[in-house]
Scaffold this motif. Structure first.
Motif, PDB file in Angstrom:
ATOM      1  N   GLU A   1       9.827  10.600   1.092  1.00 33.37           N
ATOM      2  CA  GLU A   1       8.638  10.997   1.427  1.00 33.37           C
ATOM      3  C   GLU A   1       7.508  10.238   0.316  1.00 33.37           C
ATOM      4  O   GLU A   1       7.932  10.409  -0.800  1.00 33.37           O
ATOM      5  N   VAL A   2       6.920  10.042   0.945  1.00 32.96           N
ATOM      6  CA  VAL A   2       5.422   8.880   0.025  1.00 32.96           C
ATOM      7  C   VAL A   2       3.891   9.811   0.505  1.00 32.96           C
ATOM      8  O   VAL A   2       3.775  10.003   1.065  1.00 32.96           O
ATOM      9  N   HIS A   3       3.430   9.711  -1.367  1.00 32.03           N
ATOM     10  CA  HIS A   3       2.113  10.233  -1.220  1.00 32.03           C
ATOM     11  C   HIS A   3       1.380   9.333  -1.564  1.00 32.03           C
ATOM     12  O   HIS A   3       2.025   8.197  -2.313  1.00 32.03           O
ATOM     13  N   LEU A   4       0.280   9.471  -1.055  1.00 30.14           N
ATOM     14  CA  LEU A   4      -0.231   8.080  -0.916  1.00 30.14           C
ATOM     15  C   LEU A   4      -2.034   8.213  -1.189  1.00 30.14           C
ATOM     16  O   LEU A   4      -2.319   9.269  -0.885  1.00 30.14           O
ATOM     17  N   VAL A   5      -1.901   7.539  -2.712  1.00 29.85           N
ATOM     18  CA  VAL A   5      -3.736   7.621  -2.880  1.00 29.85           C
ATOM     19  C   VAL A   5      -3.901   6.747  -3.542  1.00 29.85           C
ATOM     20  O   VAL A   5      -2.936   5.192  -3.485  1.00 29.85           O
ATOM     21  N   GLY A   6      -5.717   6.048  -2.972  1.00 30.17           N
ATOM     22  CA  GLY A   6      -6.373   5.114  -4.699  1.00 30.17           C
ATOM     23  C   GLY A   6      -7.507   4.414  -2.922  1.00 30.17           C
ATOM     24  O   GLY A   6      -7.543   5.220  -2.608  1.00 30.17           O
ATOM     25  N   VAL A   7      -7.133   3.243  -2.909  1.00 21.17           N
ATOM     26  CA  VAL A   7      -8.678   2.740  -2.081  1.00 21.17           C
ATOM     27  C   VAL A   7      -7.737   1.339  -1.470  1.00 21.17           C
ATOM     28  O   VAL A   7      -6.601   0.882  -1.567  1.00 21.17           O
TER      29      VAL A   7
ATOM     30  N   THR B   1      -9.344   3.929   2.099  1.00 18.24           N
ATOM     31  CA  THR B   1      -8.849   5.156   2.662  1.00 18.24           C
ATOM     32  C   THR B   1      -8.170   4.353   3.615  1.00 18.24           C
ATOM     33  O   THR B   1      -7.379   4.367   4.686  1.00 18.24           O
ATOM     34  N   ASP B   2      -9.329   3.269   4.587  1.00 22.19           N
ATOM     35  CA  ASP B   2      -9.503   3.162   6.250  1.00 22.19           C
ATOM     36  C   ASP B   2      -9.105   1.883   6.090  1.00 22.19           C
ATOM     37  O   ASP B   2      -8.000   0.631   6.902  1.00 22.19           O
ATOM     38  N   ILE B   3      -8.616   0.483   5.003  1.00 20.83           N
ATOM     39  CA  ILE B   3      -7.864  -0.225   5.102  1.00 20.83           C
ATOM     40  C   ILE B   3      -6.069  -0.331   4.507  1.00 20.83           C
ATOM     41  O   ILE B   3      -5.747  -0.271   5.458  1.00 20.83           O
ATOM     42  N   CYS B   4      -6.022  -0.803   3.111  1.00 24.97           N
ATOM     43  CA  CYS B   4      -4.857  -0.807   2.548  1.00 24.97           C
ATOM     44  C   CYS B   4      -4.077   0.538   2.933  1.00 24.97           C
ATOM     45  O   CYS B   4      -2.811   0.920   2.757  1.00 24.97           O
ATOM     46  N   VAL B   5      -4.435   1.862   2.033  1.00 27.44           N
ATOM     47  CA  VAL B   5      -3.769   3.067   2.712  1.00 27.44           C
ATOM     48  C   VAL B   5      -3.533   3.344   3.966  1.00 27.44           C
ATOM     49  O   VAL B   5      -2.468   3.620   4.114  1.00 27.44           O
TER      50      VAL B   5
ATOM     51  N   SER C   1      -0.494  -3.835   4.093  1.00 28.20           N
ATOM     52  CA  SER C   1       0.096  -2.702   3.810  1.00 28.20           C
ATOM     53  C   SER C   1       1.300  -3.088   2.560  1.00 28.20           C
ATOM     54  O   SER C   1       1.931  -4.084   2.228  1.00 28.20           O
ATOM     55  N   ALA C   2       1.486  -2.222   1.500  1.00 24.19           N
ATOM     56  CA  ALA C   2       2.088  -2.120   0.437  1.00 24.19           C
ATOM     57  C   ALA C   2       4.125  -2.678   0.828  1.00 24.19           C
ATOM     58  O   ALA C   2       4.613  -3.254  -0.056  1.00 24.19           O
TER      59      ALA C   2
END
Length: 182
Positions: free
Chosen positions: A125-131, A133-137, A107-108
């Motif tokens: 509001e947070v917009h999430l992108v990246g890698v 999906t199933d771990i850090c995002v 987690s960030a």
């Protein structure tokens, strides 16, 4: 607007073909979406956070060392942002709304000042992108949910090396976290 774009772990080790823990083509395919979102958020003067995994070589105390090969080691090319996203960051890193965040857990929000940083700027509001999906995002989304943020996940902006996990996480974002998946 009171929103932030969180670009999670979009590094050479997680995305490049030769990366040590790569999601490969799936991660490479989201690069254009990330660049478009970065430009949109930059134009609107919205907050942009580059949340980047940070590890020390041979850190025997870090729990990920039992699960994954060494990755995102401080001072290596593997920890640099992937492709054109690194070029974008190089051109914008001094912008007042662009923030680099070293993170040492999935987690960030875990063990960082991200929540304080966002709240100081009245971000809701947070917009999430990246890698991945199933771990850090996913873990960042769960933390955001627990902290009361509205969550938006950009489906064309997330990827994983585990397609089943990727699909499960997209469903979990909606069904269990009340996130908007666009």
């Amino acid at each position: 607007m009171n929103r932030a774009l969180l670009v999670i772990d979009y590094t050479n080790d997680f995305v490049a073909t030769e990366g040590s823990l790569t999601c490969g083509e799936a991660g490479q395919a989201i690069e254009e979406t990330l660049l478009n979102l970065l430009e949109t958020f930059a134009i609107n003067q919205d907050e942009i956070v580059m949340a980047v995994d940070y590890h020390q070589l041979n850190d025997r105390y870090h729990p990920e060392n039992k699960l994954f090969p060494p990755h995102n080691i401080n001072g290596t090319a593997g920890r640099e942002l992937y492709g054109s996203v690194q070029n974008w960051y190089d051109a914008h890193q001094r912008d007042k709304n662009v923030f680099w965040l070293d993170k040492t857990r999935y987690s960030a929000f875990a063990g960082t000042n991200l929540d304080m940083h966002l709240r100081e700027r009245n971000i809701t509001e947070v917009h999430l992108v990246g890698v991945c999906t199933d771990i850090c995002v996913l873990h960042t989304a769960i933390s955001a949910y627990n902290l009361g943020y509205k969550i938006v996940v950009h489906e064309a902006g997330v990827a994983s090396f585990n397609q089943a996990g990727h699909q499960w996480a997209l469903s979990h974002f909606k069904a269990s976290l009340g996130a908007e998946v666009r």
